[in-house]
Design a protein around this motif. Structure first.
Motif, PDB file in Angstrom:
ATOM      1  N   ARG A 150      42.441  36.462  39.489  1.00  0.00           N
ATOM      2  CA  ARG A 150      41.297  35.537  39.533  1.00  0.00           C
ATOM      3  C   ARG A 150      40.135  36.043  38.684  1.00  0.00           C
ATOM      4  O   ARG A 150      39.424  35.258  38.049  1.00  0.00           O
ATOM      5  CB  ARG A 150      40.850  35.303  40.975  1.00  0.00           C
ATOM      6  N   GLU A 171      45.815  27.233  39.531  1.00  0.00           N
ATOM      7  CA  GLU A 171      46.592  28.069  40.452  1.00  0.00           C
ATOM      8  C   GLU A 171      48.078  27.808  40.289  1.00  0.00           C
ATOM      9  O   GLU A 171      48.491  26.709  39.936  1.00  0.00           O
ATOM     10  CB  GLU A 171      46.181  27.760  41.891  1.00  0.00           C
ATOM     11  N   PHE A 203      49.436  28.757  46.913  1.00  0.00           N
ATOM     12  CA  PHE A 203      49.406  29.452  45.636  1.00  0.00           C
ATOM     13  C   PHE A 203      49.065  30.929  45.830  1.00  0.00           C
ATOM     14  O   PHE A 203      48.405  31.296  46.799  1.00  0.00           O
ATOM     15  CB  PHE A 203      48.367  28.809  44.715  1.00  0.00           C
ATOM     16  N   GLU A 206      46.353  33.003  39.715  1.00  0.00           N
ATOM     17  CA  GLU A 206      45.474  32.167  38.899  1.00  0.00           C
ATOM     18  C   GLU A 206      45.681  32.474  37.426  1.00  0.00           C
ATOM     19  O   GLU A 206      45.845  33.632  37.031  1.00  0.00           O
ATOM     20  CB  GLU A 206      44.009  32.372  39.295  1.00  0.00           C
TER      21      GLU A 206
END
Length: 325
Positions: A150, A171, A203, A206
């Protein structure tokens, strides 16, 4: 020009709103004959607060999550944080443009090299480490010298936007797919170990989507690879056996949520050319180590400022969230 509140003013405003809500809810409970602190309905399973009180408090918390974000991103402190981060991205863009690394594959490749070799981190080192932080300052952890998908993704997506490329944070769910990586030094061998899958989670990864109509594709910094998009299905590069469950509908950025235009790279995107450009850029990066080192030295103090601001913002955000718990 409207008055910009600082975070102390934001907290005081939201605190007053929450106090008023709780008083009104207490009166409502009494009016319907439900003492606000009686034993709760067994359906709820929590003693000390009635079911009605619990339900409406939950609805209030959800409603106020948007209010918190709006107030937070318009605060004096957050705008100053974004201003500093924007200054850094602009300088990074200028440096990469000067050395002709300004196409999506070359930006991806040079960014990976910069992070991997600590040129974007305070202590000149980077570790793939999942240290909790808040979504609004995900990218700042890169400057602190740590991060996972992320954090790496948010920074790359923002950098691409500064080059005026349409890019989104999306995602996906990785479940042990064999990924064809560009080189053998990716941050983690298996991303699904970073965020375990559970019954409530769709999920666990990312990535950055480059949305360019029929020439769209996905960049995965953590695993240093690309993904193809065929008729709304996503496949690992050079491993088109099983599609990966992916969210291609909405950007998941903090407060910048957007619907994503239809994308499809089938039969149009020249992935051989894209991957060759990525690898060529990576081989060139070592020759620019002096340029990258100069950038690091000139921006090291800015890294520190952004990280310190991000840490303080995280504390303030947690303080505000505590009003609704």
């Amino acid at each position: 020009m409207r008055h910009r509140k600082n975070l102390n003013e934001v907290y005081e405003k939201l605190e007053k709103q929450e106090q008023v809500f709780k008083m009104q809810l207490k009166k409502a409970c009494v009016c319907v004959g439900v003492p606000p602190f009686s034993i709760i309905n067994s359906f709820c399973g929590i003693s000390g607060i009635p079911f009605l009180y619990y339900v409406f408090s939950s609805i209030n918390s959800l409603y106020n999550s948007d209010c918190i974000e709006r107030e937070f991103i318009n605060s004096v402190e957050y705008l100053e944080f974004e201003k500093k981060f924007s200054f850094l991205l602009n300088d990074l863009k200028s440096m990469l443009k000067n050395i002709k690394m300004d196409t999506p594959p070359s930006i991806f490749s040079s960014y990976y090299y910069l992070v991997r070799n600590g040129f974007l981190s305070i202590n000149h080192t980077f570790k793939a480490d999942n240290i909790p932080n808040y979504k609004f300052c995900n990218a700042s952890s890169i400057l602190a010298g740590y991060g996972v998908c992320r954090n790496l993704t948010f920074f790359l997506t923002e950098l691409l936007r500064y080059f005026s490329y349409k890019s989104y944070n999306i995602e996906m769910l990785l479940e042990g797919q064999a990924l064809c990586k560009m080189t053998d030094d990716s941050f983690l061998e298996s991303e699904e170990e970073e965020i375990p899958i559970n019954s409530t989670q769709s999920f666990n990864h990312e990535v950055t989507l480059l949305a360019d109509g029929k020439k769209s594709y996905i960049m995965d910094v953590m695993n240093e690879t690309f993904y193809l998009i065929y008729s709304n299905l996503v496949y690992p590069y050079e491993n088109e056996l099983e599609p990966i469950y992916t969210n291609l509908k909405e950007d998941v950025s903090f407060y910048k949520r957007k619907k994503i235009p239809k994308v499809d790279s089938s039969g149009i995107c020249d992935f051989e050319k894209i991957t060759m450009e990525y690898l060529k850029t990576k081989s060139m990066c070592e020759g620019y180590n002096l340029t990258f080192e100069t950038f690091y030295l000139e921006h090291k103090e800015l890294y520190k400022e952004i990280c310190a601001d991000g840490e303080e913002l995280s504390k303030q955000y947690e303080k505000i969230l505590s009003l609704y718990r």
